[in-house]
Write a protein that holds these residues in place. Structure first.
Motif, PDB file in Angstrom:
ATOM      1  N   LEU A  43       0.847  -1.286  -0.080  1.00  0.00           N
ATOM      2  CA  LEU A  43      -0.152  -0.034   0.183  1.00  0.00           C
ATOM      3  C   LEU A  43       0.865   1.285   0.105  1.00  0.00           C
ATOM      4  O   LEU A  43       1.739   1.421   0.877  1.00  0.00           O
ATOM      5  N   PRO A  44       0.864   2.113  -1.002  1.00  0.00           N
ATOM      6  CA  PRO A  44       1.730   3.194  -1.019  1.00  0.00           C
ATOM      7  C   PRO A  44       1.434   4.138   0.157  1.00  0.00           C
ATOM      8  O   PRO A  44       0.504   4.303   0.679  1.00  0.00           O
ATOM      9  N   SER A  45       2.537   4.883   0.468  1.00  0.00           N
ATOM     10  CA  SER A  45       2.539   5.762   1.709  1.00  0.00           C
ATOM     11  C   SER A  45       1.417   6.905   1.563  1.00  0.00           C
ATOM     12  O   SER A  45       0.886   7.155   2.549  1.00  0.00           O
ATOM     13  N   GLN A  46       1.435   7.184   0.409  1.00  0.00           N
ATOM     14  CA  GLN A  46       0.247   8.415   0.203  1.00  0.00           C
ATOM     15  C   GLN A  46      -1.193   7.822   0.516  1.00  0.00           C
ATOM     16  O   GLN A  46      -2.076   8.677   0.851  1.00  0.00           O
ATOM     17  N   GLN A  47      -1.513   6.693   0.230  1.00  0.00           N
ATOM     18  CA  GLN A  47      -2.792   6.114   0.392  1.00  0.00           C
ATOM     19  C   GLN A  47      -2.946   5.923   2.031  1.00  0.00           C
ATOM     20  O   GLN A  47      -3.974   5.926   2.567  1.00  0.00           O
ATOM     21  N   VAL A  48      -1.919   5.335   2.543  1.00  0.00           N
ATOM     22  CA  VAL A  48      -2.021   5.379   3.938  1.00  0.00           C
ATOM     23  C   VAL A  48      -2.249   6.860   4.841  1.00  0.00           C
ATOM     24  O   VAL A  48      -3.203   6.762   5.585  1.00  0.00           O
ATOM     25  N   HIS A  49      -1.753   7.718   4.472  1.00  0.00           N
ATOM     26  CA  HIS A  49      -1.838   9.046   4.840  1.00  0.00           C
ATOM     27  C   HIS A  49      -3.640   9.123   4.284  1.00  0.00           C
ATOM     28  O   HIS A  49      -4.058  10.000   5.347  1.00  0.00           O
ATOM     29  N   GLU A  50      -3.980   9.250   3.340  1.00  0.00           N
ATOM     30  CA  GLU A  50      -5.280   9.469   2.996  1.00  0.00           C
ATOM     31  C   GLU A  50      -6.345   8.685   4.032  1.00  0.00           C
ATOM     32  O   GLU A  50      -7.252   9.056   4.499  1.00  0.00           O
ATOM     33  N   ALA A  51      -5.792   7.151   4.187  1.00  0.00           N
ATOM     34  CA  ALA A  51      -6.547   6.539   4.979  1.00  0.00           C
ATOM     35  C   ALA A  51      -6.568   6.911   6.401  1.00  0.00           C
ATOM     36  O   ALA A  51      -7.602   6.993   7.233  1.00  0.00           O
ATOM     37  N   CYS A  52      -5.478   7.633   6.956  1.00  0.00           N
ATOM     38  CA  CYS A  52      -5.629   8.127   8.543  1.00  0.00           C
ATOM     39  C   CYS A  52      -6.439   9.447   8.447  1.00  0.00           C
ATOM     40  O   CYS A  52      -7.202   9.621   9.274  1.00  0.00           O
ATOM     41  N   LYS A  53      -6.717  10.139   7.348  1.00  0.00           N
ATOM     42  CA  LYS A  53      -7.315  11.297   7.198  1.00  0.00           C
ATOM     43  C   LYS A  53      -9.062  10.650   7.348  1.00  0.00           C
ATOM     44  O   LYS A  53     -10.092  11.389   8.000  1.00  0.00           O
ATOM     45  N   LEU A  54      -9.233   9.659   6.644  1.00  0.00           N
ATOM     46  CA  LEU A  54     -10.586   9.179   6.544  1.00  0.00           C
ATOM     47  C   LEU A  54     -11.099   8.534   7.954  1.00  0.00           C
ATOM     48  O   LEU A  54     -12.304   8.721   8.286  1.00  0.00           O
ATOM     49  N   LEU A  55      -9.934   7.955   8.692  1.00  0.00           N
ATOM     50  CA  LEU A  55     -10.362   7.487   9.955  1.00  0.00           C
ATOM     51  C   LEU A  55     -10.678   8.689  11.186  1.00  0.00           C
ATOM     52  O   LEU A  55     -11.706   8.656  11.673  1.00  0.00           O
ATOM     53  N   ALA A  56      -9.955   9.705  10.813  1.00  0.00           N
ATOM     54  CA  ALA A  56     -10.257  10.909  11.475  1.00  0.00           C
ATOM     55  C   ALA A  56     -11.601  11.555  11.133  1.00  0.00           C
ATOM     56  O   ALA A  56     -12.344  11.853  12.114  1.00  0.00           O
ATOM     57  N   LYS A  57     -12.087  11.233  10.087  1.00  0.00           N
ATOM     58  CA  LYS A  57     -13.269  11.955   9.722  1.00  0.00           C
ATOM     59  C   LYS A  57     -14.483  10.814  10.210  1.00  0.00           C
ATOM     60  O   LYS A  57     -15.341  11.342  10.563  1.00  0.00           O
ATOM     61  N   ASN A  58     -14.480   9.664  10.366  1.00  0.00           N
ATOM     62  CA  ASN A  58     -15.314   8.656  10.520  1.00  0.00           C
ATOM     63  C   ASN A  58     -15.464   8.150  11.527  1.00  0.00           C
ATOM     64  O   ASN A  58     -16.219   7.471  12.168  1.00  0.00           O
ATOM     65  N   ASN A  59     -14.239   8.516  12.503  1.00  0.00           N
ATOM     66  CA  ASN A  59     -13.900   7.585  13.919  1.00  0.00           C
ATOM     67  C   ASN A  59     -15.028   7.875  14.783  1.00  0.00           C
ATOM     68  O   ASN A  59     -15.528   7.025  15.665  1.00  0.00           O
ATOM     69  N   CYS A  60     -15.642   9.093  14.838  1.00  0.00           N
ATOM     70  CA  CYS A  60     -16.713   9.492  15.823  1.00  0.00           C
ATOM     71  C   CYS A  60     -17.861   8.655  15.663  1.00  0.00           C
ATOM     72  O   CYS A  60     -18.417   8.274  16.609  1.00  0.00           O
ATOM     73  N   LYS A  61     -18.253   8.276  14.522  1.00  0.00           N
ATOM     74  CA  LYS A  61     -19.469   7.513  14.188  1.00  0.00           C
ATOM     75  C   LYS A  61     -19.150   6.103  14.361  1.00  0.00           C
ATOM     76  O   LYS A  61     -19.791   5.052  15.189  1.00  0.00           O
ATOM     77  N   THR A  62     -17.774   5.312  13.896  1.00  0.00           N
ATOM     78  CA  THR A  62     -17.569   3.970  13.769  1.00  0.00           C
ATOM     79  C   THR A  62     -17.028   3.589  15.280  1.00  0.00           C
ATOM     80  O   THR A  62     -17.168   2.424  15.416  1.00  0.00           O
ATOM     81  N   ARG A  63     -16.220   4.276  15.676  1.00  0.00           N
ATOM     82  CA  ARG A  63     -15.573   4.096  16.943  1.00  0.00           C
ATOM     83  C   ARG A  63     -14.688   2.860  16.603  1.00  0.00           C
ATOM     84  O   ARG A  63     -13.996   1.984  17.705  1.00  0.00           O
ATOM     85  N   HIS A  64     -13.986   2.845  15.463  1.00  0.00           N
ATOM     86  CA  HIS A  64     -13.181   1.873  15.129  1.00  0.00           C
ATOM     87  C   HIS A  64     -11.642   1.924  15.935  1.00  0.00           C
ATOM     88  O   HIS A  64     -11.164   0.954  15.957  1.00  0.00           O
ATOM     89  N   LEU A  65     -11.305   3.168  16.303  1.00  0.00           N
ATOM     90  CA  LEU A  65     -10.102   3.217  16.942  1.00  0.00           C
ATOM     91  C   LEU A  65     -10.201   2.521  18.024  1.00  0.00           C
ATOM     92  O   LEU A  65      -9.243   1.690  18.403  1.00  0.00           O
TER      93      LEU A  65
END
Length: 711
Positions: A43-65
Motif C-alpha cells: 500500500l503506497p504511503s500516500q494512500q496510508v496518509h489518506e486512510a488516516c484522514k478518513l479515519l479521523a473523519k469517520n471515527n466519531c461514528k464508527t469508534r473503530h479506533l
C-alpha cells in the motif's frame, strides 16, 4: 481499484473498511483479519496518509479506533497467557501494533486547537465481554496489557521487535501531552497517560524495573534477520513498511535505523525507547482541584483552566514513587518486597546501573535519569557516594561541561545540579581529592598530569563560570557553580597549581567586571541626580552590580574556607594568593568584603614575613617561594583568623518542577527517538514548523476516498 474488493480481504478492502463510515461490531471476524495483514501486502504511503484522514473523519461514528485497540489488548492478553508462541505469531503481533500505532498517532497529532478526540468509549449497542473489560475503560485495558507485556514477557530474538514496537506504541499513546500547554491544566486530556497512572502498584513497580533493566542490559537487534519478513532489501513496499513503524515517509520509527551501518542510527533501540518511556512516565503530573477549594465561592468554573495555583494540586505519580523507593539488588535476582504499607518496592542492581550511566552520560536522556535518581532516591544517592570509583560518573560529566558549547543550556543545568547534589556530602568532597588522575586527555588547554579529581572539578567549574559570563549570562548557572565550589572548599586537599591559579584568577576576573559596572554606575548616579538619564537605566545597572557583589563575596568566602579549614594541606593555594596579592588590595575597605579580605591579608602577612626572614641574594624562583610556603604551612595556626559560618548549599526543586521537566522530557524524546510529530500541533513547547512538507510529512499529491475499496 474499484468500489468493491476484487478479492476478499485484500489490503485495500481491509484498510478501506477500517477507515470507512460503516461501523463494524466487535464480534466481526474482520478485526482478526485486519490485525493479521500479510507481510507481503502493499500500500503506497500516500494512500496510508489518506486512510488516516478518513479515519479521523469517520471515527466519531464508527469508534473503530477503540475497537481495534480493544482487539489489540485482547491479542496481547492471549499472547501472554499462551506458552511457546510460534515466531510467526510474534511477527503478526508486531504488524498489528505497528498498524494501530500509525492511525492512533495521526488522530492525536491532527487534533484541532490542542483538543484531542479519540472517541475511546464504545456505543451502547457494542457488547463487550465483562470477563475481559470489566469496569475498565478501553485505555486502561490497553495500557494494562501493553505495559504488562513489556514488564512480564522476556526479551528474546523472537520477541525483540514486538517489545520495541510496544515501547514505540506507548510513546505514541502518551504523546497527547504534546498538545497540552507547558504547565499542566485541569482540562488536559491524556487518556493513556492517566490510564497508566491508575494501574496497580505491583504492575507499576514491574514496569519501572523492566524499563531500567532494558536500559542496563541494552539488548541488541537479533543478528539473524532473515527469519523476519518485516525486512525487505528490495524496492518492493510491504504493508508493514508503509503502515507500520517502518512507514517510509510517514509517521513512525524507520526500521532502517536498526540495520543501518550509519553511526547516526541508535545502536540500542530497546534501551533508548525504554528510557524514553520511563522519563515520560515518571514526570507526568495530573492537575486536580484542591480539596476544600470552592469554585463557587471563587466564581470560577469547575472545568476552568484559569484556577489559581493554590486552588489546584498534582496527584501522586506512582512511577516516580517506584523509582524513588527502589533499593539495591542483584542483576540476576530482581525482586519485589512489601513494606509496612503493602506497597511494592523493587530491588534493582545499582552496580550495573551506575556503570551504564557512566558509559552513557554523553546522552542528555542519561543525564536526566541520573538527576532523577540522585534527586529522588536517597538509597541510590548513598550508594553513589560510597563508591570508590566516582570518576566513572564524574569524568563524563566534567568532559560534557568542558565541551559546553556543544551542550544545550538545559543539559548544562542538569550536569551542574548533579555536581551540587553530590557536593552536599562531606565524604564526597574529601574523596574526590584522593582520587588521582594520571592524565586528562580531553583537556586541551594544558597538560594535566597526576591531578586529583577534585582539582579537575574546580578547574571545570571555574571554566563553566567563565563560559557563562561570555555566552549564557545566567545568574542561576553562576550560583550553582559557586555553590558547589563553596561546598567543596573546606575539604580541599592538595589543590593542584593550575586549579589554585584558576581560583584566584576567578576573583580577578569578577573584580574587573565589578569595577566596570561600579565606575559607570557612580557617573550615572550623578547624572540621574541631575535628571540627565532615565532612572530605569540606573536601576538595571545597580541590580547587575548587586549580583556581581554577591558573586565576589562568595568567591572570597570560598578562598577563606580553604585558608581557614585546609591551609596546611594546600600550599599551592597560598602561593597563588601571594603571586596575585595585588588583586585583593582595592577591596580592603569595601564594606561587603573587608572582613574576608582581612583574613586573606593575615595569611599574606604570615608568609611574607617568613620570606623576608630568609633574605636571598637575587630574585626568588617559583620553586624557592613554594618551598618556603610548604615549610611554613606546618607552623601555621588559625588563631588569628576571623571565623565565619561554614557555607553549605543544598539543592531543592522549584515549587512547580513540572513546568520545566515535562516539556524538557518531550523535547528529548522527540529529538532522540526519531519520532516525527506534526509541529503545528505541539503546544507543550515552541516547535520548528517544517515548510516543505504537507501534513504528517507526506510529500506529493493528495488522494480521494475512492482510492480505497470499501464495504
Amino acid at each position: 481499484m474499484g468500489t468493491a474488493p476484487s478479492t476478499p480481504y485484500t489490503v485495500e478492502y481491509l484498510v478501506g473498511t477500517f477507515v470507512g463510515d460503516d461501523s463494524l461490531p466487535l464480534s466481526s471476524d474482520f478485526w482478526q483479519k485486519l490485525l493479521e495483514l500479510p507481510f507481503d501486502a502493499q500500500l503506497p504511503s500516500q494512500q496510508v496518509h489518506e486512510a488516516c484522514k478518513l479515519l479521523a473523519k469517520n471515527n466519531c461514528k464508527t469508534r473503530h479506533l477503540a475497537k481495534i485497540l480493544f482487539h489489540l489488548a485482547c491479542y496481547l492478553q492471549e499472547f501472554m497467557s499462551t506458552s511457546g508462541v510460534p515466531p510467526l505469531d510474534h511477527e503478526k503481533a508486531v504488524n498489528a501494533v505497528c498498524f494501530t500505532s500509525v492511525f492512533l498517532k495521526h488522530l492525536i497529532e491532527s487534533a484541532q486547537d490542542g483538543v484531542v478526540e479519540l472517541y475511546l468509549s464504545l456505543h451502547d449497542n457494542d457488547s463487550i465481554p465483562k470477563s475481559i473489560l470489566g469496569d475498565q475503560t478501553i485505555e486502561i485495558l490497553v495500557m494494562r496489557n501493553v505495559l504488562n507485556f513489556i514488564a512480564s514477557v522476556d526479551l528474546s530474538p523472537n520477541t525483540y521487535f514486538l517489545h520495541l514496537e510496544l515501547l514505540n506504541f506507548t510513546i505514541i499513546a502518551m504523546s497527547t501531552q504534546l498538545l497540552c500547554g507547558p504547565s499542566p491544566r485541569l482540562n488536559d486530556v491524556n487518556p493513556f497517560l492517566d490510564a497508566a497512572m491508575a494501574l496497580d502498584g505491583h504492575l507499576v513497580s514491574s514496569v519501572v524495573c523492566k524499563l531500567l533493566l532494558n536500559y542496563i542490559s541494552r539488548p541488541r537487534v537479533p543478528f539473524n534477520r532473515a527469519s523476519y519478513p518485516i525486512f525487505y532489501d528490495g524496492s518492493e513496499s510491504s504493508m508493514l513498511k508503509r503502515v507500520g513503524s517502518a512507514a517510509a515517509n510517514i509517521v513512525l520509527l524507520p526500521f532502517s535505523y536498526l540495520i543501518s551501518s550509519s553511526s547516526e542510527g541508535s545502536r540500542d533501540p530497546i534501551a533508548d525507547s525504554s528510557l524514553h518511556v520511563l522519563l515520560v512516565l515518571i514526570h507526568h503530573h495530573k492537575c486536580l482541584v484542591s480539596e476544600g477549594y470552592s469554585v463557587i465561592e471563587n466564581q470560577v468554573s469547575a472545568s476552568s483552566d484559569s484556577l489559581p495555583k493554590e486552588g489546584t494540586y498534582f496527584s501522586d505519580n506512582p512511577y516516580c514513587k517506584a523509582l524513588e523507593h527502589a533499593t539495591n539488588g542483584e542483576l540476576d535476582r530482581v525482586e519485589f518486597e512489601d513494606n509496612a504499607h503493602n506497597d511494592q518496592h523493587v530491588k534493582l542492581p545499582f552496580s550495573p546501573l551506575f556503570d551504564t550511566l557512566g558509559m552513557c552520560l554523553a546522552d542528555e536522556t542519561a543525564v536526566l535519569l541520573l538527576y532523577s535518581l540522585l534527586q529522588g532516591n536517597s538509597t541510590f544517592l548513598e550508594y553513589v557516594l560510597v563508591r570508590t570509583d566516582l570518576d566513572t560518573l564524574l569524568m563524563p560529566i566534567l568532559e560534557a561541561l568542558y565541551d559546553a558549547r556543544r551542550r544545550t543550556a538545559n543539559q548544562i543545568y542538569m550536569l551542574l545540579i548533579i555536581l551540587l547534589i553530590l557536593s552536599q556530602d562531606s565524604s564526597f568532597n574529601a574523596g574526590v581529592h584522593k582520587l588521582i588522575l594520571p592524565t586528562v586527555p580531553w583537556y586541551k588547554e594544558r597538560l594535566l598530569l597526576q591531578s586529583s579529581l577534585g582539582s579537575l572539578m574546580v578547574i571545570i567549574l571555574i571554566r563553566t563560570v567563565q563560559y557563562n559570563l561570555s555566552k549564557l549570562r545566567d545568574v542561576y548557572l553562576h550560583t550553582t557553580c559557586l555553590a558547589t565550589l563553596a561546598n567543596m572548599a573546606p575539604h580541599v586537599h592538595h589543590l593542584s597549581p593550575y586549579a589554585s591559579q584558576r581560583l584566584v584568577s576567578l576573583f580577578h576576573m569578577l573584580s574587573r567586571k565589578y569595577n566596570k559596572l561600579s565606575d559607570p554606575r557612580d557617573k550615572k548616579l550623578n547624572d540621574a541626580e541631575n535628571n540627565s538619564i532615565e532612572i530605569s537605566s540606573f536601576v538595571d545597572m545597580s541590580a547587575e552590580l548587586h549580583i556581581y557583589t554577591d558573586f565576589l563575596r562568595l568567591v572570597l568566602e570560598i578562598i577563606n574556607a580553604i585558608l581557614t579549614y585546609a591551609l596546611p594541606r594546600n600550599p599551592e593555594v597560598v602561593y597563588a594568593i601571594m603571586h596575585k596579592q595585588d588583586v585583593f588590595q582595592p577591596f580592603k575597605n569595601h564594606p561587603r568584603f573587608s572582613e574576608l579580605i582581612e583574613n586573606i591579608y593575615t595569611v599574606l602577612e604570615f608568609f611574607n614575613s617568613r620570606m623576608d626572614a630568609q633574605r636571598m641574594d637575587g630574585g626568588w624562583s617559583v620553586n624557592e617561594v613554594l618551598q618556603v610556603v610548604i615549610v611554613n604551612c606546618r607552623s601555621w595556626r588559625v588563631d588569628g583568623m576571623k571565623m565565619f559560618t561554614q557555607l553549605h548549599f543544598t539543592y531543592e526543586q522549584e515549587s512547580h518542577p513540572e513546568e520545566f521537566f515535562i516539556p524538557y522530557v518531550w523535547k528529548l524524546v522527540l529529538s532522540k527517538c526519531e519520532f516525527e510529530f506534526n509541529a503545528t500541533a505541539i503546544n507543550l513547547f515552541p516547535a520548528d514548523i517544517p515548510t516543505k512538507k504537507l501534513d504528517n510529512g507526506v510529500e506529493g499529491n493528495t488522494f480521494q476516498s475512492s482510492d480505497f475499496d470499501q464495504v
